[in-house]
Scaffold this motif. Sequence first.
Motif, mmCIF file in Angstrom:
data_model
loop_
_atom_site.group_PDB
_atom_site.id
_atom_site.type_symbol
_atom_site.label_atom_id
_atom_site.label_comp_id
_atom_site.label_asym_id
_atom_site.label_seq_id
_atom_site.Cartn_x
_atom_site.Cartn_y
_atom_site.Cartn_z
ATOM 1 N N GLN A 349 0.830 -1.213 0.000
ATOM 2 C CA GLN A 349 0.000 0.000 0.000
ATOM 3 C C GLN A 349 0.860 1.257 0.000
ATOM 4 O O GLN A 349 0.598 2.210 -0.744
ATOM 5 C CB GLN A 349 -0.890 0.022 1.236
ATOM 6 C CG GLN A 349 -2.025 -0.948 1.233
ATOM 7 C CD GLN A 349 -2.915 -0.718 2.435
ATOM 8 O OE1 GLN A 349 -3.743 0.195 2.453
ATOM 9 N NE2 GLN A 349 -2.745 -1.533 3.457
ATOM 10 N N THR A 350 1.873 1.254 0.855
ATOM 11 C CA THR A 350 2.758 2.417 0.950
ATOM 12 C C THR A 350 3.490 2.642 -0.363
ATOM 13 O O THR A 350 3.632 3.778 -0.826
ATOM 14 C CB THR A 350 3.784 2.217 2.085
ATOM 15 O OG1 THR A 350 3.097 1.960 3.305
ATOM 16 C CG2 THR A 350 4.657 3.449 2.250
ATOM 17 N N MET A 351 3.944 1.572 -0.970
ATOM 18 C CA MET A 351 4.668 1.679 -2.234
ATOM 19 C C MET A 351 3.778 2.260 -3.341
ATOM 20 O O MET A 351 4.238 3.031 -4.187
ATOM 21 C CB MET A 351 5.179 0.289 -2.642
ATOM 22 C CG MET A 351 5.978 0.269 -3.915
ATOM 23 S SD MET A 351 6.606 -1.390 -4.282
ATOM 24 C CE MET A 351 8.236 -1.258 -3.582
ATOM 25 N N ALA A 352 2.488 1.912 -3.324
ATOM 26 C CA ALA A 352 1.576 2.361 -4.386
ATOM 27 C C ALA A 352 0.948 3.722 -4.114
ATOM 28 O O ALA A 352 0.333 4.309 -5.009
ATOM 29 C CB ALA A 352 0.467 1.322 -4.566
ATOM 30 N N SER A 353 1.100 4.225 -2.908
ATOM 31 C CA SER A 353 0.448 5.479 -2.532
ATOM 32 C C SER A 353 0.848 6.635 -3.453
ATOM 33 O O SER A 353 2.030 6.960 -3.575
ATOM 34 C CB SER A 353 0.790 5.830 -1.080
ATOM 35 O OG SER A 353 0.190 7.049 -0.700
ATOM 36 N N GLY A 354 -0.141 7.214 -4.099
ATOM 37 C CA GLY A 354 0.112 8.360 -4.979
ATOM 38 C C GLY A 354 0.905 8.023 -6.221
ATOM 39 O O GLY A 354 1.445 8.919 -6.870
ATOM 40 N N ASP A 355 0.982 6.752 -6.573
ATOM 41 C CA ASP A 355 1.802 6.330 -7.722
ATOM 42 C C ASP A 355 0.977 5.370 -8.572
ATOM 43 O O ASP A 355 0.920 4.166 -8.306
ATOM 44 C CB ASP A 355 3.075 5.657 -7.214
ATOM 45 C CG ASP A 355 4.048 5.313 -8.336
ATOM 46 O OD1 ASP A 355 3.634 5.321 -9.504
ATOM 47 O OD2 ASP A 355 5.216 5.029 -8.041
ATOM 48 N N GLU A 356 0.353 5.890 -9.610
ATOM 49 C CA GLU A 356 -0.546 5.089 -10.447
ATOM 50 C C GLU A 356 0.196 3.960 -11.163
ATOM 51 O O GLU A 356 -0.326 2.845 -11.297
ATOM 52 C CB GLU A 356 -1.251 5.983 -11.469
ATOM 53 C CG GLU A 356 -2.289 5.261 -12.322
ATOM 54 C CD GLU A 356 -3.408 4.650 -11.496
ATOM 55 O OE1 GLU A 356 -3.940 3.603 -11.932
ATOM 56 O OE2 GLU A 356 -3.744 5.197 -10.430
ATOM 57 N N SER A 357 1.410 4.223 -11.630
ATOM 58 C CA SER A 357 2.140 3.189 -12.367
ATOM 59 C C SER A 357 2.466 1.992 -11.461
ATOM 60 O O SER A 357 2.363 0.839 -11.883
ATOM 61 C CB SER A 357 3.430 3.761 -12.964
ATOM 62 O OG SER A 357 4.318 4.194 -11.941
ATOM 63 N N THR A 358 2.844 2.269 -10.206
ATOM 64 C CA THR A 358 3.121 1.180 -9.266
ATOM 65 C C THR A 358 1.842 0.440 -8.913
ATOM 66 O O THR A 358 1.825 -0.783 -8.787
ATOM 67 C CB THR A 358 3.787 1.734 -7.985
ATOM 68 O OG1 THR A 358 4.989 2.412 -8.333
ATOM 69 C CG2 THR A 358 4.098 0.617 -7.009
ATOM 70 N N ARG A 359 0.763 1.198 -8.765
ATOM 71 C CA ARG A 359 -0.528 0.575 -8.470
ATOM 72 C C ARG A 359 -0.919 -0.398 -9.592
ATOM 73 O O ARG A 359 -1.363 -1.525 -9.343
ATOM 74 C CB ARG A 359 -1.592 1.654 -8.309
ATOM 75 C CG ARG A 359 -2.935 1.122 -7.833
ATOM 76 C CD ARG A 359 -3.963 2.220 -7.719
ATOM 77 N NE ARG A 359 -3.634 3.137 -6.647
ATOM 78 C CZ ARG A 359 -3.363 4.430 -6.814
ATOM 79 N NH1 ARG A 359 -3.380 4.951 -8.031
ATOM 80 N NH2 ARG A 359 -3.077 5.188 -5.789
#
Length: 576
Positions: A349-359
Motif C-alpha cells: 500500500q505504501t509503495m503504491a500510494s500516490g503512484d498510479e504506475s506502481t498501483r
Amino acid sequence: MKSIMSTLPENAENPVGSSAGKSRIRRVNEFISSLISLSYSIKVFPVKWQSIRSKLEELLSSLSAIENCDSTENYPPLCSSLQAITATLKNCHELSRHCVEFSYSGKLLMQSDLDIVSTKLDNHIKSISEIYSLGLLTQSSAIIVPKPNLGASRDDIKFYIRDLLSRVKIGSSEMKKQGLIALNEIIQEDDRYVKVAIEIDNLVSVLVSFLDLQEDNLQEEAAKALSVIAGFQSFRSCLISAGIISPLIRVLECGIGLSKEFATRCLQKLTENSDNAWSISAHGGVTVLLKICIEGDSLVSSVCGVLKNLVGVEEIKRFMIEEGAVPVFIKLARCKDEVTQISSIDFLQTMASGDESTRQMIMKEGGIRALSRVLDPKSSSSSKAREMSLRGIVNLCFTSVNSVNNLLNYGFMDHILYFLRHGDGSLQELALKAAFWLCGTSDEAKKLMGDAGFMPELVKFLDSKSYEVREMAAETLSSMVIVPRNQKRFGQNDQNVGLLLQMLDPEEANFGNKKLLLSILMSLTSCNSARKKIANSGYLINIEKLAEAEVSDAKKIVRKLSSNRFRSILSGIWHS
C-alpha cells in the motif's frame, strides 16, 4: 592539599597480583577520586577542567577494573603505566592548586599545561586498554561496581556507566559481555541512563565497533543497546556520526543470534529521517533488505518497516521495483504467517500510494487476487490480516474501473456482505467503508449490490451508536436508492421504510443524519410501491412535523405524496 598528596604511593614496584600491589592501585584510585572532587571547586578554565575531569573518571574506572583481576604473569608494562600515571597525577594536582589559588603566571601557559596533562591522561587510558588486549590480566570474581540506587545523582550514574564502559573496553570477553548486559539493563529501565551515557566520550563508538564481533553474544548485546539509543530521536545523529549504518548492514548480512533483529529495529528508527535513507542505499542496504524478504527470513516483518521508510525516496523506490520487489511482496502477502502477511500488504500500500504506475504493476502481478484471497471468509487469515487486506484493496483499486471488475470476479462483493453481517466491530466498519466505496464506482455496482442484499444490512447500521457509522450507512443507502431497481426492492420491505420514518422523529435528540434520511425517502417517492408504503406508514407524522418546522426536504416529500391520487389519503394536509 597535603592530605591528598599523602595518598599517593611512592612507587609502583609491587606486582599487581599481590596484596601490596592492589593496595597501591587502590591508593592511586583514592587520589584520582580526590582530584575529581577538587576539580569541581576550580573556577577558571572550566571547559578544560571538565575534559580533564571526564578523563580522570575514565581512568578511575579502568584502574578499578584492574583491582578485580588476578595475575597470570609478570607485569612490567602495568608497573610502568602506574609509575607514569602517578607522575601525571602529581602534575595535575599541582596545576589544580595553582588554579584554585590563582597563582599561575599566565593564562596561555596554564592552558598549554592543561592540554599536556589532558593528552597524558588519554595515553594512560590507552595503555591500560592495550594491557588488557594483550591478555596480561584476567578477571577475578568481582565484575562490576554496584548499580546506583533509585534516585541516584547524575554523577553517580555517570561514574557507574564509565565503569561499565571501562570494563567493556579493556576487560576479558566475559567481562565485556557482563558489562554490556548491565548497560542494557539500566538503559531499558530508566531513560536518565541513556541521556547520561550518550554524553560519555567513545561510548557509542565502542558499541558500534562491537557490531563486527561475533563472539559470546557481544554483537547481540551491542546491537540491543544501540537499538535502545536509536529510540531517542535527539540521539540518532550521534549514531550516524559514529558510522553505524555500514556495520548494521553487515550484521543483517552475516550476524548471529538476535543481532539481526536488533539491527533491523535500529535501522527502522534511523530511517524515520529520510536523510538517512541515502546512506542505507549507498552501503548496499536496500539489496540486503530485499534479499532477506526474498529468502522469507523471520525478519521480514521488521525489514518491511525499514523498506516502508525508504520508499518515500522516489529513486530508492524505483530501484526496489527494478529489483523485483512487487512480486516478492505479493508472494509474501499469500503466506500463512500473520505478521509477515500484514507487513507485506502494508508495504505494498505504501509503495503504491500516490503512484498510479506502481498501483497498476501491483494489480498486473496479481496483487488484487492475492488480497481477495486473504479477505475470503473461507481462508484461515486472521481478522487483522483481513482488515489490512480490505484497506489495501480499497487503496489500490479506487481509481480503476478494470480493477473493480476484477474484484467482483474474485467474489469481493460477497466477501464484504459477509463481514457486514458477521464481522467483528473493526472489520464490520471496514466492510461498510468498502461498501460505500464500491457503491460510488458505478450504477452497475449499485444494482449488483441491491440484488445481493446490501440494503437491509445497511439499514441496520442507521441506529448505530457511532455517528460515523450511521452517516456512512445513510450515504451508501442514499446513493443506492437513486437506481430505480433498488427503489422498488427497498420498498418491498415494510420494516425498511418504517424504520427510516421512525428515525425522523423530531423529538428524538439523536436520530441519525436527518438530511441523508430525507434524501433516501425523497428518492423512494419516485417508486409507486415505496411511495405508497411511506404514505400508509404510521410514522408519516414525523415527516409532517418536520415540514411544519420548515425543513425543506420534508416539505418536498409531503408535496410529492400529496399529488395526484395520494391527495385523498392524507388528511389535514399542509400547504405552502
